[in-house]
Design a protein around this motif. Structure first.
Motif, PDB file in Angstrom:
ATOM      1  N   SER A 158     -10.716  31.925 -91.632  1.00  0.00           N
ATOM      2  CA  SER A 158     -10.850  31.775 -89.963  1.00  0.00           C
ATOM      3  C   SER A 158     -12.046  31.080 -88.916  1.00  0.00           C
ATOM      4  O   SER A 158     -13.050  31.738 -90.002  1.00  0.00           O
ATOM      5  CB  SER A 158     -10.484  33.052 -88.581  1.00  0.00           C
ATOM      6  N   VAL A 159     -12.339  30.936 -88.285  1.00  0.00           N
ATOM      7  CA  VAL A 159     -13.647  30.213 -87.432  1.00  0.00           C
ATOM      8  C   VAL A 159     -14.363  31.173 -87.242  1.00  0.00           C
ATOM      9  O   VAL A 159     -15.498  31.486 -87.799  1.00  0.00           O
ATOM     10  CB  VAL A 159     -13.486  30.227 -86.009  1.00  0.00           C
ATOM     11  N   SER A 160     -13.781  32.747 -86.671  1.00  0.00           N
ATOM     12  CA  SER A 160     -14.818  33.690 -86.997  1.00  0.00           C
ATOM     13  C   SER A 160     -15.281  34.304 -88.379  1.00  0.00           C
ATOM     14  O   SER A 160     -16.540  34.463 -89.066  1.00  0.00           O
ATOM     15  CB  SER A 160     -13.753  34.880 -86.572  1.00  0.00           C
ATOM     16  N   GLU A 161     -14.475  34.307 -89.504  1.00  0.00           N
ATOM     17  CA  GLU A 161     -15.210  34.119 -90.506  1.00  0.00           C
ATOM     18  C   GLU A 161     -16.077  32.952 -91.327  1.00  0.00           C
ATOM     19  O   GLU A 161     -17.583  33.527 -91.307  1.00  0.00           O
ATOM     20  CB  GLU A 161     -14.166  34.615 -91.736  1.00  0.00           C
ATOM     21  N   GLU A 197     -20.067  34.109 -89.454  1.00  0.00           N
ATOM     22  CA  GLU A 197     -20.338  34.747 -89.738  1.00  0.00           C
ATOM     23  C   GLU A 197     -21.377  34.319 -91.133  1.00  0.00           C
ATOM     24  O   GLU A 197     -22.361  34.706 -91.335  1.00  0.00           O
ATOM     25  CB  GLU A 197     -19.545  35.912 -90.256  1.00  0.00           C
ATOM     26  N   ALA A 198     -20.356  33.564 -92.265  1.00  0.00           N
ATOM     27  CA  ALA A 198     -20.443  33.086 -93.628  1.00  0.00           C
ATOM     28  C   ALA A 198     -21.506  32.360 -93.337  1.00  0.00           C
ATOM     29  O   ALA A 198     -22.624  32.280 -93.981  1.00  0.00           O
ATOM     30  CB  ALA A 198     -19.836  32.409 -94.701  1.00  0.00           C
ATOM     31  N   LEU A 199     -22.044  31.104 -91.839  1.00  0.00           N
ATOM     32  CA  LEU A 199     -22.639  30.313 -92.234  1.00  0.00           C
ATOM     33  C   LEU A 199     -24.102  30.547 -91.503  1.00  0.00           C
ATOM     34  O   LEU A 199     -24.579  29.916 -91.169  1.00  0.00           O
ATOM     35  CB  LEU A 199     -22.056  29.381 -91.121  1.00  0.00           C
ATOM     36  N   GLY A 200     -23.907  31.953 -90.368  1.00  0.00           N
ATOM     37  CA  GLY A 200     -24.387  32.110 -89.582  1.00  0.00           C
ATOM     38  C   GLY A 200     -25.241  30.872 -88.238  1.00  0.00           C
ATOM     39  O   GLY A 200     -26.235  31.098 -88.066  1.00  0.00           O
ATOM     40  N   VAL A 201     -24.147  30.257 -87.899  1.00  0.00           N
ATOM     41  CA  VAL A 201     -24.221  29.709 -86.686  1.00  0.00           C
ATOM     42  C   VAL A 201     -22.824  29.891 -85.624  1.00  0.00           C
ATOM     43  O   VAL A 201     -22.204  30.423 -85.723  1.00  0.00           O
ATOM     44  CB  VAL A 201     -23.953  27.878 -87.326  1.00  0.00           C
ATOM     45  N   SER A 202     -23.111  28.738 -84.400  1.00  0.00           N
ATOM     46  CA  SER A 202     -22.266  29.137 -83.017  1.00  0.00           C
ATOM     47  C   SER A 202     -20.985  29.404 -83.440  1.00  0.00           C
ATOM     48  O   SER A 202     -20.904  28.240 -84.323  1.00  0.00           O
ATOM     49  CB  SER A 202     -23.002  28.655 -82.413  1.00  0.00           C
ATOM     50  N   GLN A 203     -19.859  30.360 -82.683  1.00  0.00           N
ATOM     51  CA  GLN A 203     -18.792  29.114 -82.453  1.00  0.00           C
ATOM     52  C   GLN A 203     -18.451  28.099 -82.003  1.00  0.00           C
ATOM     53  O   GLN A 203     -17.721  27.712 -82.770  1.00  0.00           O
ATOM     54  CB  GLN A 203     -17.702  31.085 -82.205  1.00  0.00           C
ATOM     55  N   PRO A 204     -19.198  27.992 -81.506  1.00  0.00           N
ATOM     56  CA  PRO A 204     -18.498  26.334 -80.229  1.00  0.00           C
ATOM     57  C   PRO A 204     -19.234  25.486 -81.059  1.00  0.00           C
ATOM     58  O   PRO A 204     -18.334  24.561 -81.972  1.00  0.00           O
ATOM     59  CB  PRO A 204     -19.616  25.765 -79.320  1.00  0.00           C
TER      60      PRO A 204
END
Length: 101
Positions: free
Chosen positions: A39-42, A45-52
């Motif tokens: 998912s986008v949220s996963e 979290e994994a990449l440590g960058v913003s959702q947008p």
């Protein structure tokens, strides 16, 4: 189509694939999706960058037909469309592990 033209077209298409993968955010997204749909949220979290930022790069990967999105309840889950991309990323990782930069 002449063989030279067909080869040139194929090389151009390969270049487009590598350009789609060659950003500091898109390549890690593909690496994550190589392991499993996320998912986008996963991915955030994994990449440590913003959702947008993740969403923007996922749009590019979708436009390049490298990933697809499925709905799971209210969540969007992204997956690789093609095992070839999984192999390209895996082989690149193995090459770096064996030969360094």
């Amino acid at each position: 189509m002449a063989p030279d033209v067909a080869r040139r077209d194929a090389v151009e298409a390969m270049g487009e694939l590598f350009r789609a993968l060659s950003t500091p955010v898109r390549l890690p997204i593909v690496v994550e999706l190589s392991a499993a749909p996320r998912s986008v949220s996963e991915l955030v979290e994994a990449l440590g960058v913003s959702q947008p930022l993740v969403s923007q790069h996922l749009r590019v990967l979708r436009a390049a037909r490298l990933v697809a999105v499925d709905r799971r309840h209210r969540e969007r889950v992204y997956r690789l469309l093609d095992d070839h991309v999984r192999h390209i990323v895996g082989d690149a990782g193995q090459h770096v592990a064996e030969h360094g930069r």
